[in-house]
Every structure is written in structure tokens, then in C-alpha cells.
Design a protein around this motif. Sequence first.
Motif, PDB file in Angstrom:
ATOM      1  N   ASP A   1      35.138 -29.517  20.693  1.00  0.00           N
ATOM      2  CA  ASP A   1      35.124 -29.580  19.234  1.00  0.00           C
ATOM      3  C   ASP A   1      35.724 -28.327  18.610  1.00  0.00           C
ATOM      4  OD1 ASP A   1      33.628 -32.118  18.856  1.00  0.00           O
ATOM      5  OD2 ASP A   1      32.055 -31.007  19.916  1.00  0.00           O
ATOM      6  N   ILE A   2      35.626 -27.208  19.335  1.00  0.00           N
ATOM      7  CA  ILE A   2      36.102 -25.929  18.816  1.00  0.00           C
ATOM      8  C   ILE A   2      36.390 -25.002  19.988  1.00  0.00           C
ATOM      9  CG2 ILE A   2      33.791 -24.903  18.600  1.00  0.00           C
ATOM     10  CD1 ILE A   2      34.782 -23.619  15.931  1.00  0.00           C
ATOM     11  N   ILE A   3      37.359 -24.125  19.796  1.00  0.00           N
ATOM     12  CA  ILE A   3      37.675 -23.115  20.815  1.00  0.00           C
ATOM     13  C   ILE A   3      37.407 -21.745  20.231  1.00  0.00           C
ATOM     14  CG2 ILE A   3      39.602 -21.974  21.997  1.00  0.00           C
ATOM     15  CD1 ILE A   3      40.671 -24.748  22.675  1.00  0.00           C
ATOM     16  N   HIS A   4      36.739 -20.915  21.016  1.00  0.00           N
ATOM     17  CA  HIS A   4      36.385 -19.548  20.608  1.00  0.00           C
ATOM     18  C   HIS A   4      37.031 -18.586  21.589  1.00  0.00           C
ATOM     19  CE1 HIS A   4      32.939 -16.664  19.193  1.00  0.00           C
ATOM     20  NE2 HIS A   4      34.137 -16.078  19.184  1.00  0.00           N
TER      21      HIS A   4
ATOM     22  N   TYR B   1      31.550 -24.160  27.605  1.00  0.00           N
ATOM     23  CA  TYR B   1      32.424 -24.134  28.779  1.00  0.00           C
ATOM     24  C   TYR B   1      33.245 -22.844  28.744  1.00  0.00           C
ATOM     25  CZ  TYR B   1      31.112 -29.039  28.649  1.00  0.00           C
ATOM     26  OH  TYR B   1      30.393 -30.205  28.608  1.00  0.00           O
ATOM     27  N   ILE B   2      33.212 -22.112  29.840  1.00  0.00           N
ATOM     28  CA  ILE B   2      33.898 -20.820  29.935  1.00  0.00           C
ATOM     29  C   ILE B   2      35.234 -20.993  30.643  1.00  0.00           C
ATOM     30  CG2 ILE B   2      33.763 -18.434  30.728  1.00  0.00           C
ATOM     31  CD1 ILE B   2      31.602 -19.109  28.695  1.00  0.00           C
ATOM     32  N   PHE B   3      36.327 -20.608  29.990  1.00  0.00           N
ATOM     33  CA  PHE B   3      37.660 -20.588  30.581  1.00  0.00           C
ATOM     34  C   PHE B   3      38.010 -19.115  30.795  1.00  0.00           C
ATOM     35  CE2 PHE B   3      37.211 -24.571  28.502  1.00  0.00           C
ATOM     36  CZ  PHE B   3      38.118 -25.477  29.041  1.00  0.00           C
ATOM     37  N   THR B   4      38.147 -18.689  32.047  1.00  0.00           N
ATOM     38  CA  THR B   4      38.317 -17.262  32.312  1.00  0.00           C
ATOM     39  C   THR B   4      39.198 -17.028  33.534  1.00  0.00           C
ATOM     40  OG1 THR B   4      37.133 -15.153  32.501  1.00  0.00           O
ATOM     41  CG2 THR B   4      36.232 -17.027  33.730  1.00  0.00           C
ATOM     42  N   THR B   5      39.326 -15.775  33.924  1.00  0.00           N
ATOM     43  CA  THR B   5      40.187 -15.391  35.041  1.00  0.00           C
ATOM     44  C   THR B   5      39.457 -15.481  36.376  1.00  0.00           C
ATOM     45  OG1 THR B   5      39.528 -13.081  34.708  1.00  0.00           O
ATOM     46  CG2 THR B   5      41.559 -13.802  33.627  1.00  0.00           C
ATOM     47  N   THR B   6      40.241 -15.584  37.444  1.00  0.00           N
ATOM     48  CA  THR B   6      39.668 -15.426  38.777  1.00  0.00           C
ATOM     49  C   THR B   6      39.227 -13.981  38.931  1.00  0.00           C
ATOM     50  OG1 THR B   6      41.905 -15.001  39.627  1.00  0.00           O
ATOM     51  CG2 THR B   6      41.037 -17.244  39.871  1.00  0.00           C
ATOM     52  N   ASP B   7      38.321 -13.756  39.888  1.00  0.00           N
ATOM     53  CA  ASP B   7      37.787 -12.412  40.077  1.00  0.00           C
ATOM     54  C   ASP B   7      37.506 -12.186  41.559  1.00  0.00           C
ATOM     55  OD1 ASP B   7      35.476 -10.306  40.179  1.00  0.00           O
ATOM     56  OD2 ASP B   7      36.279 -10.162  38.145  1.00  0.00           O
ATOM     57  N   PRO B   8      37.883 -11.010  42.089  1.00  0.00           N
ATOM     58  CA  PRO B   8      37.649 -10.731  43.507  1.00  0.00           C
ATOM     59  C   PRO B   8      36.173 -10.805  43.888  1.00  0.00           C
ATOM     60  CG  PRO B   8      39.133  -9.098  42.561  1.00  0.00           C
ATOM     61  CD  PRO B   8      38.585  -9.888  41.426  1.00  0.00           C
ATOM     62  N   GLY B   9      35.289 -10.612  42.912  1.00  0.00           N
ATOM     63  CA  GLY B   9      33.857 -10.636  43.190  1.00  0.00           C
ATOM     64  C   GLY B   9      33.252 -12.023  43.182  1.00  0.00           C
ATOM     65  N   VAL B  10      34.081 -13.034  42.945  1.00  0.00           N
ATOM     66  CA  VAL B  10      33.586 -14.407  42.896  1.00  0.00           C
ATOM     67  C   VAL B  10      34.248 -15.236  43.994  1.00  0.00           C
ATOM     68  CG1 VAL B  10      33.401 -16.498  41.507  1.00  0.00           C
ATOM     69  CG2 VAL B  10      33.170 -14.264  40.417  1.00  0.00           C
ATOM     70  N   ASP B  11      33.460 -15.773  44.877  1.00  0.00           N
ATOM     71  CA  ASP B  11      33.956 -16.644  45.945  1.00  0.00           C
ATOM     72  C   ASP B  11      34.475 -17.944  45.338  1.00  0.00           C
ATOM     73  OD1 ASP B  11      34.321 -18.371  48.107  1.00  0.00           O
ATOM     74  OD2 ASP B  11      32.652 -17.500  49.241  1.00  0.00           O
TER      75      ASP B  11
ATOM     76  N   MET C   1      27.495 -30.125  20.153  1.00  0.00           N
ATOM     77  CA  MET C   1      28.855 -29.617  19.992  1.00  0.00           C
ATOM     78  C   MET C   1      29.391 -29.147  21.351  1.00  0.00           C
ATOM     79  SD  MET C   1      30.210 -26.531  17.474  1.00  0.00           S
ATOM     80  CE  MET C   1      29.257 -27.169  16.108  1.00  0.00           C
ATOM     81  N   ASN C   2      30.655 -29.443  21.632  1.00  0.00           N
ATOM     82  CA  ASN C   2      31.303 -28.985  22.859  1.00  0.00           C
ATOM     83  C   ASN C   2      32.176 -27.776  22.525  1.00  0.00           C
ATOM     84  OD1 ASN C   2      30.186 -31.101  24.407  1.00  0.00           O
ATOM     85  ND2 ASN C   2      31.817 -32.492  23.734  1.00  0.00           N
ATOM     86  N   ILE C   3      31.835 -26.640  23.104  1.00  0.00           N
ATOM     87  CA  ILE C   3      32.453 -25.360  22.741  1.00  0.00           C
ATOM     88  C   ILE C   3      33.185 -24.770  23.942  1.00  0.00           C
ATOM     89  CG2 ILE C   3      32.003 -23.025  21.903  1.00  0.00           C
ATOM     90  CD1 ILE C   3      29.246 -24.324  20.857  1.00  0.00           C
ATOM     91  N   GLY C   4      34.447 -24.425  23.748  1.00  0.00           N
ATOM     92  CA  GLY C   4      35.222 -23.774  24.801  1.00  0.00           C
ATOM     93  C   GLY C   4      35.412 -22.305  24.495  1.00  0.00           C
ATOM     94  N   ILE C   5      34.928 -21.434  25.381  1.00  0.00           N
ATOM     95  CA  ILE C   5      35.099 -19.987  25.214  1.00  0.00           C
ATOM     96  C   ILE C   5      36.189 -19.519  26.167  1.00  0.00           C
ATOM     97  CG2 ILE C   5      34.022 -17.728  25.500  1.00  0.00           C
ATOM     98  CD1 ILE C   5      31.415 -18.911  24.568  1.00  0.00           C
ATOM     99  N   PHE C   6      37.250 -18.962  25.626  1.00  0.00           N
ATOM    100  CA  PHE C   6      38.389 -18.490  26.413  1.00  0.00           C
ATOM    101  C   PHE C   6      38.365 -16.959  26.452  1.00  0.00           C
ATOM    102  CE2 PHE C   6      39.487 -22.779  25.767  1.00  0.00           C
ATOM    103  CZ  PHE C   6      40.564 -23.133  26.575  1.00  0.00           C
ATOM    104  N   THR C   7      38.258 -16.399  27.654  1.00  0.00           N
ATOM    105  CA  THR C   7      38.096 -14.947  27.784  1.00  0.00           C
ATOM    106  C   THR C   7      38.706 -14.422  29.073  1.00  0.00           C
ATOM    107  OG1 THR C   7      36.457 -13.169  27.971  1.00  0.00           O
ATOM    108  CG2 THR C   7      35.787 -15.340  28.775  1.00  0.00           C
ATOM    109  N   ASP C   8      39.351 -13.261  29.001  1.00  0.00           N
ATOM    110  CA  ASP C   8      39.849 -12.599  30.213  1.00  0.00           C
ATOM    111  C   ASP C   8      38.728 -11.863  30.935  1.00  0.00           C
ATOM    112  OD1 ASP C   8      42.494 -13.386  29.803  1.00  0.00           O
ATOM    113  OD2 ASP C   8      42.945 -11.645  28.551  1.00  0.00           O
TER     114      ASP C   8
ATOM    115  N   ASN D   1      29.969 -25.021  34.562  1.00  0.00           N
ATOM    116  CA  ASN D   1      30.767 -25.015  33.329  1.00  0.00           C
ATOM    117  C   ASN D   1      31.672 -23.794  33.201  1.00  0.00           C
ATOM    118  OD1 ASN D   1      29.511 -27.402  32.739  1.00  0.00           O
ATOM    119  ND2 ASN D   1      28.203 -26.593  31.108  1.00  0.00           N
ATOM    120  N   VAL D   2      32.124 -23.255  34.343  1.00  0.00           N
ATOM    121  CA  VAL D   2      33.057 -22.129  34.339  1.00  0.00           C
ATOM    122  C   VAL D   2      34.341 -22.563  35.040  1.00  0.00           C
ATOM    123  CG1 VAL D   2      33.512 -19.760  35.109  1.00  0.00           C
ATOM    124  CG2 VAL D   2      31.217 -20.407  34.335  1.00  0.00           C
ATOM    125  N   PHE D   3      35.475 -22.344  34.375  1.00  0.00           N
ATOM    126  CA  PHE D   3      36.778 -22.692  34.937  1.00  0.00           C
ATOM    127  C   PHE D   3      37.611 -21.414  35.020  1.00  0.00           C
ATOM    128  CE2 PHE D   3      35.110 -26.215  32.448  1.00  0.00           C
ATOM    129  CZ  PHE D   3      35.078 -27.234  33.404  1.00  0.00           C
TER     130      PHE D   3
END
Length: 386
Positions: free
Chosen positions: A88-91, A36-46, A1-8, A53-55
Amino acid sequence: MNIGIFTDTYYPQVSGVATSIKTLRTQLERQGHNVYIFTTTDPGVDKNVYERNVFRFTSIPFVSFTDRRIAIRGVHRALHIAQALKLDIIHTQTEFSLGVMGKFVAKKMKIPCVHTYHTMYEDYLHYVAKGKLLKPVHVKQISRSFLQNMSGIIAPSQRVLNTLKGYGVTEPITVIPTGVDLVKFRKPDHTNYRKRYGLSNDTPLLLTLSRLAYEKDIDQLIDAFVKIKEKIPAAQLMICGDGPAREDLENQVKQLHLTDSVIFTGEINNDQVTHYYHMANLFVSTSISESQGLTYNEALASGLKVVTTHSPYTDELLDQPCLGKTFSSLDEFVDDVVEYLKHPQQYENEEVLDEKLTATSAELFGKRVIDFYHHCIAEYQKQIEN
């Protein structure tokens, strides 16, 4: 299963939500699924560092809550990525920017969207215009609006489920507590962090771990610690975490002449947190704002008793003295803490502890979420066919 997790909220941010998502991702991948993680940019991440699998989407700090972020663009990019990945699903894990984005993408792709409702926002209204702008009725309206047409909702605790029902949410809700990696927390810890803080092995040490925010009621804990010190003079209190209330809490400690007995560690990296549980004698909390109490389960998995505020959730979790106790008054809290510190061996029952931990394990958490996904996908397909 292909799972997209959307989180701030995601690593390297430190929070219960970030921990929950990381645990979920690990368990789903262990079962052979693609996450696959869909999330925000972060100052602590170059930006130049590859994250599997992080966007990340361009974001800014949230108003009055600057260690949390809100995405300001990227809807069409997210849709393009999700389509290429054949999700297949978004969480969704937030009711704000990435949550709204996730709902949009799911609708466009005609796939189910499910949501975990993590935060009891009524406990956080003071962060926006000092509580003068948003009221509980607004939380009710916003939550109900966001959750409308979700294929399913996960509530981390019965308290969250009851709250959502009270808001008038009619979408199907399932209680699935966030699991704990038992291997990580139960394995023996041979790293003596007590030396780092100048503590001897026989010093009675109380531990609390949370964001240092006013709704966590840590000031009540410090006040109660004065009475604990009267009965157990050698006791020390370690407060792990950082946040907007830290300066006021440090000033409170000074005013109560507890500087030599209270340790502020600052924010703890998640990879190190197990060491802090293992060096303590007891986990304590006076917070009344917990929606799932993940730290309580981590403490239990580390072999600690827990003393915390009475609530339907904590009463169910700490239903036997070998696990911990809940209190309704600070005097009761003091008595419970002193009893555990003075007579630790009287409250041991490995069989009961193992049973409790099995029910809150990360492995079971992952399996329950996958079952939930399958159910939601099946129901979604029925709706389309009809």
C-alpha cells in the motif's frame, strides 16, 4: 496495511538507523500491519537462514565506509515481490541503492513513497576521497534530487527539518523522533555487567555509546576525561562501539596514561545494550554530528542523566537538570559531569522524566508514523483523482 521498508542498513548491522527501523517494524506489527523489509545482503547473515518478511538483494561494501553496503542488482525482483505482496505504501530509509529502488517500485505500482532522512551527510564527507571529491553543495543537490516528488518526508529532529528546508526541499516534512522501547530499558537489570569488566559497584562510571568515527569527537571526550580524573580519581570511562577511529582513540588513551581508566568494549549487540546503560552512572557525549540522538533517549529511559553538546535538539531534550545538561565548552562539560557524579540525588524528578519518556516512547512513534502514512495515502489519492 501492507508496508514496504526499503533500506541499505538493517540487522545485524549496528547503527541508529538499524535500531530505528527495527523499532518501527515492531510497533507497526503490534498495530496489526504487515511490514516487509527490502535490504542488502550481509556477511553476517547466512543465505540459507530464513528471515521473516525480509528480502535481501546482492550488495557490496560502500566505498570508504565498508561496514555499510550498497545493492548492485535486484530492481525487477523487488518490483515483482512488491506487486505480489500488494504493498500500500513504500517507506525508504536511505538515499542510495535501496532508496532509489523503492522510489522506482512505488512509481511503477502507483503507490505513495515516503522517506525518513536519517543522516547529516555533511558530517561524513571525509569518508569519500578524504573530503576532496564531495562538497556540502553536492549533498544539497543530491538530497534535493532524491526527495523530489516524495509523498512525505520524516525528519527525526528539528535539526534535520531545518537542514532540508535549507537545501530547498519543498515536499511536506514532518518531525517524528524515533521512539524508545520503554519496557526494554526501564525494567530493572539484575545482570551485573560490572563484574565482567572488573568494576566494583561504587566505581563512578561514565558511558558513551556510538560508532567510533572521527565525526563523533570522542577524542574531545578523552581529553576532558583527564580533567575529570583530577577531580574524581576513581572515575572510569567506558566507550562502547567500534569503527575507523578506534585505533587512534586507543593510542590517545595510552599517550594520556589512561589505559587503566578507559574501557573499550568493542561493538555491542543490540540485545545486550540495555545492560551497559544500567551499569553506568552517567551517559556522556561530545559529538556534534547527531541527527536524532537515539542513545540519549535510551539513556534517559535507563535512568541515566545525559551530558552532551549544546544544540537546539539537545537543549530541548535536556531542558531540566533532572534529565541532564548541555555544554558549550569542555570546561563546562567537566564541571557538569563532576557535579552529577558527586551529587546524584540532588537531581531526581520522576514526574518530569516520565513525561519526557512518554513523548519519546516507541508506542507513540509507531502511532505517529501510521497517522503519517494515512495522511500521505489520502493526499496521493487526491492527486490521482485530480
